[in-house]
Design a protein around this motif. Structure first.
Motif, PDB file in Angstrom:
ATOM      1  N   THR A   7      43.734   4.475 124.210  1.00  0.00           N
ATOM      2  CA  THR A   7      42.436   5.127 124.116  1.00  0.00           C
ATOM      3  C   THR A   7      42.422   6.236 123.081  1.00  0.00           C
ATOM      4  O   THR A   7      41.469   6.369 122.296  1.00  0.00           O
ATOM      5  N   ALA A   8      43.470   7.051 123.054  1.00  0.00           N
ATOM      6  CA  ALA A   8      43.521   8.161 122.108  1.00  0.00           C
ATOM      7  C   ALA A   8      43.489   7.665 120.670  1.00  0.00           C
ATOM      8  O   ALA A   8      42.803   8.242 119.811  1.00  0.00           O
ATOM      9  N   ALA A   9      44.218   6.582 120.405  1.00  0.00           N
ATOM     10  CA  ALA A   9      44.234   6.023 119.047  1.00  0.00           C
ATOM     11  C   ALA A   9      42.865   5.483 118.665  1.00  0.00           C
ATOM     12  O   ALA A   9      42.424   5.630 117.512  1.00  0.00           O
ATOM     13  N   MET A  10      42.155   4.849 119.613  1.00  0.00           N
ATOM     14  CA  MET A  10      40.826   4.330 119.323  1.00  0.00           C
ATOM     15  C   MET A  10      39.851   5.463 119.001  1.00  0.00           C
ATOM     16  O   MET A  10      39.034   5.362 118.069  1.00  0.00           O
ATOM     17  N   LYS A  11      39.926   6.539 119.781  1.00  0.00           N
ATOM     18  CA  LYS A  11      39.037   7.678 119.538  1.00  0.00           C
ATOM     19  C   LYS A  11      39.337   8.332 118.198  1.00  0.00           C
ATOM     20  O   LYS A  11      38.414   8.709 117.450  1.00  0.00           O
ATOM     21  N   ALA A  12      40.626   8.463 117.888  1.00  0.00           N
ATOM     22  CA  ALA A  12      40.999   9.077 116.614  1.00  0.00           C
ATOM     23  C   ALA A  12      40.534   8.232 115.436  1.00  0.00           C
ATOM     24  O   ALA A  12      40.027   8.738 114.430  1.00  0.00           O
ATOM     25  N   ALA A  13      40.665   6.915 115.553  1.00  0.00           N
ATOM     26  CA  ALA A  13      40.209   6.023 114.491  1.00  0.00           C
ATOM     27  C   ALA A  13      38.698   6.108 114.334  1.00  0.00           C
ATOM     28  O   ALA A  13      38.173   6.127 113.209  1.00  0.00           O
ATOM     29  N   GLY A  14      37.979   6.171 115.449  1.00  0.00           N
ATOM     30  CA  GLY A  14      36.533   6.293 115.381  1.00  0.00           C
ATOM     31  C   GLY A  14      36.098   7.577 114.695  1.00  0.00           C
ATOM     32  O   GLY A  14      35.151   7.579 113.901  1.00  0.00           O
ATOM     33  N   ALA A  15      36.803   8.674 114.999  1.00  0.00           N
ATOM     34  CA  ALA A  15      36.467   9.951 114.369  1.00  0.00           C
ATOM     35  C   ALA A  15      36.710   9.907 112.863  1.00  0.00           C
ATOM     36  O   ALA A  15      35.909  10.430 112.071  1.00  0.00           O
ATOM     37  N   ARG A  16      37.802   9.258 112.451  1.00  0.00           N
ATOM     38  CA  ARG A  16      38.088   9.168 111.014  1.00  0.00           C
ATOM     39  C   ARG A  16      37.042   8.330 110.287  1.00  0.00           C
ATOM     40  O   ARG A  16      36.667   8.617 109.157  1.00  0.00           O
ATOM     41  N   LEU A  17      36.585   7.263 110.960  1.00  0.00           N
ATOM     42  CA  LEU A  17      35.662   6.338 110.310  1.00  0.00           C
ATOM     43  C   LEU A  17      34.195   6.696 110.534  1.00  0.00           C
ATOM     44  O   LEU A  17      33.303   6.077 109.936  1.00  0.00           O
ATOM     45  N   GLY A  18      33.941   7.657 111.409  1.00  0.00           N
ATOM     46  CA  GLY A  18      32.572   8.020 111.715  1.00  0.00           C
ATOM     47  C   GLY A  18      31.848   6.980 112.532  1.00  0.00           C
ATOM     48  O   GLY A  18      30.631   6.801 112.398  1.00  0.00           O
ATOM     49  N   VAL A  19      32.574   6.259 113.416  1.00  0.00           N
ATOM     50  CA  VAL A  19      31.974   5.234 114.272  1.00  0.00           C
ATOM     51  C   VAL A  19      32.434   5.455 115.707  1.00  0.00           C
ATOM     52  O   VAL A  19      33.310   6.292 115.980  1.00  0.00           O
ATOM     53  N   GLU A  20      31.847   4.710 116.629  1.00  0.00           N
ATOM     54  CA  GLU A  20      32.269   4.791 118.026  1.00  0.00           C
ATOM     55  C   GLU A  20      33.651   4.160 118.202  1.00  0.00           C
ATOM     56  O   GLU A  20      34.011   3.232 117.454  1.00  0.00           O
ATOM     57  N   PRO A  21      34.437   4.626 119.197  1.00  0.00           N
ATOM     58  CA  PRO A  21      35.783   4.063 119.404  1.00  0.00           C
ATOM     59  C   PRO A  21      35.793   2.564 119.687  1.00  0.00           C
ATOM     60  O   PRO A  21      36.799   1.897 119.441  1.00  0.00           O
ATOM     61  N   ASP A  22      34.674   2.039 120.216  1.00  0.00           N
ATOM     62  CA  ASP A  22      34.619   0.608 120.511  1.00  0.00           C
ATOM     63  C   ASP A  22      33.905  -0.191 119.420  1.00  0.00           C
ATOM     64  O   ASP A  22      33.495  -1.340 119.646  1.00  0.00           O
ATOM     65  N   ALA A  23      33.760   0.387 118.245  1.00  0.00           N
ATOM     66  CA  ALA A  23      33.112  -0.306 117.135  1.00  0.00           C
ATOM     67  C   ALA A  23      33.881  -1.566 116.756  1.00  0.00           C
ATOM     68  O   ALA A  23      35.103  -1.660 116.951  1.00  0.00           O
ATOM     69  N   GLY A  24      33.182  -2.525 116.179  1.00  0.00           N
ATOM     70  CA  GLY A  24      33.791  -3.808 115.846  1.00  0.00           C
ATOM     71  C   GLY A  24      34.979  -3.694 114.923  1.00  0.00           C
ATOM     72  O   GLY A  24      35.987  -4.402 115.103  1.00  0.00           O
ATOM     73  N   ILE A  25      34.914  -2.808 113.941  1.00  0.00           N
ATOM     74  CA  ILE A  25      36.018  -2.691 112.987  1.00  0.00           C
ATOM     75  C   ILE A  25      37.300  -2.242 113.675  1.00  0.00           C
ATOM     76  O   ILE A  25      38.400  -2.684 113.317  1.00  0.00           O
ATOM     77  N   ILE A  26      37.156  -1.402 114.691  1.00  0.00           N
ATOM     78  CA  ILE A  26      38.331  -0.918 115.424  1.00  0.00           C
ATOM     79  C   ILE A  26      38.833  -1.996 116.385  1.00  0.00           C
ATOM     80  O   ILE A  26      40.041  -2.254 116.489  1.00  0.00           O
ATOM     81  N   ALA A  27      37.904  -2.641 117.082  1.00  0.00           N
ATOM     82  CA  ALA A  27      38.300  -3.709 118.016  1.00  0.00           C
ATOM     83  C   ALA A  27      38.992  -4.843 117.272  1.00  0.00           C
ATOM     84  O   ALA A  27      40.007  -5.389 117.745  1.00  0.00           O
ATOM     85  N   ASP A  28      38.468  -5.210 116.099  1.00  0.00           N
ATOM     86  CA  ASP A  28      39.075  -6.291 115.318  1.00  0.00           C
ATOM     87  C   ASP A  28      40.485  -5.926 114.873  1.00  0.00           C
ATOM     88  O   ASP A  28      41.397  -6.761 114.896  1.00  0.00           O
ATOM     89  N   GLU A  29      40.661  -4.673 114.474  1.00  0.00           N
ATOM     90  CA  GLU A  29      41.969  -4.262 113.986  1.00  0.00           C
ATOM     91  C   GLU A  29      42.995  -4.229 115.108  1.00  0.00           C
ATOM     92  O   GLU A  29      44.149  -4.620 114.931  1.00  0.00           O
TER      93      GLU A  29
END
Length: 376
Positions: free
Chosen positions: A269-291
């Protein structure tokens, strides 16, 4: 197996005559004696002896109500597991959620209770463990009409199977006597197991499959990652404890700033939130889920190429969270594996309840391995 104390978990399908007969009834039942003879490599006389002993011990029961009233000739009474006289008690201590569960001899949950781990995890690990064991005892007392046969515990971290002493790095528990405390609370023998090995055992002994592949790979990913291997109906339990794939090197893409990272550091969860913050998207965004699906598929492929199992089973929220299910993980796996034989990744049959199943499997594995010894 008499007495009270910690007994190493026997995470395997039982192979003795009694265990084999019980396994046939559990997986094929309701089953007649003739059907059991066909299912196991035992003589009719041996099967009859085991059936009679299991009936006397109230581990199985004859079901006259299931006889076809239109059948011709002398009726053959079907046999099923007796789910009324005994139960087992188990706990799964997770990083975020802890499950306490009571189950019958078929592995069916009679009652379960979930606790947020942070609600009891404190600066005093011993007090937290005593509290947990006491709560499980209270749950078992609600089934006073049943005899508790065994207790089981499963958790991440290091487990000494002989003593039940555990280390749980995420909770900052070290050298805690979970097994001894649980045995004292329940008043029965207990077993303690590393949780991914216990989940693999649940697939082996609770899934209802009479025959599985000769080898299997079980992969878990949520806040932590883990892997277990099965061979010939038994979970591989290394002498010096479970290994770890937490540090398996992966290319995280948008999940981290670094070009390479440790698997466990990029799937929670922490990694998803951090990635979302870097990308300016929600943690459950498609780009993060796909990765994350790509990273997991590549990781499973890497371990598959090393072990080359007959089957791969996966569990955990990280695998289940993608909107398209396992399809993206399977696609990444297919692209990354170096073995040409196609292999379909299978989700655990227990879904989100796999932690509960793990705790039940640890307790029931002892019963299934030698039922008469446990009951007597």
């Amino acid at each position: 197996m008499g007495g009270i104390g910690v007994v190493p978990a026997r995470l395997r399908v039982g192979t003795g005559p009694t265990a084999s007969v019980l396994h046939a009834i559990r997986t094929n039942g309701p089953a007649t004696r003739d059907q059991i003879v066909v299912a196991v490599d035992l003589s009719p006389a041996t099967v009859n002896r085991q059936v009679n002993a299991l009936l006397e011990a109230k581990v199985i029961v004859e079901r006259a109500d299931l006889v076809d009233p239109g059948a011709i000739g002398r009726p053959k009474l079907p046999l099923t597991v007796d789910c009324d006289h005994y139960c087992v008690a188990g706990m799964h201590i997770g990083a975020r959620r802890t499950a306490l569960v009571i189950a019958d001899l078929r592995g069916r949950t009679l009652y379960s209770h979930a606790i947020r781990t942070r609600d009891f995890s404190s600066s005093d690990p011993k007090a937290a463990i005593v509290r947990l064991c006491g709560q499980l005892r209270e749950l078992a007392d609600r089934f006073s009409g049943r005899r508790v046969l065994w207790g089981g515990a499963a958790l991440g971290g290091a487990v000494d199977a002989d003593t039940g002493v555990i280390d749980h790095p995420i909770l900052h528990w070290q050298g805690q006597p979970l097994g001894a405390e649980l045995a004292e609370a329940l008043g029965v023998p207990v077993s303690v197991s590393e949780h991914v090995q216990a989940m693999a055992a649940a697939e082996l002994i609770l899934s209802g499959a009479m025959v599985r592949g000769q080898s299997g790979l079980f992969f878990y990913a949520r806040e932590t990652v883990g892997m277990a291997m099965t061979f010939a109906g038994e979970v591989h339990q290394p002498q010096h404890g479970a290994g770890t794939i937490a540090g398996l090197t992966v290319t995280p893409g948008v999940l981290a700033d670094e070009p390479v990272a440790a698997l466990q550091s990029v799937i929670g969860t922490a990694a998803m939130k951090a990635a979302g913050a870097r990308l300016g998207v929600e943690p459950d965004a498609g780009i993060i889920a796909d990765e994350r699906a790509r990273v997991l598929g590549n990781a499973v492929a890497a371990m598959r190429d090393v072990v080359n199992p007959d089957e791969v089973v996966v569990a955990g929220h990280a695998f289940a969270a993608h909107p398209h299910g396992l399809a993206p993980v399977q696609a990444a796996f297919d692209e990354a594996t170096a073995i040409p034989r196609p292999l379909e990744i299978t989700p655990t049959c227990f879904g989100a309840h796999v932690p509960e199943a793990a705790a039940i499997a640890v307790a029931l594995s002892a019963v299934y391995a030698d039922p008469l010894a446990v009951v007597q």
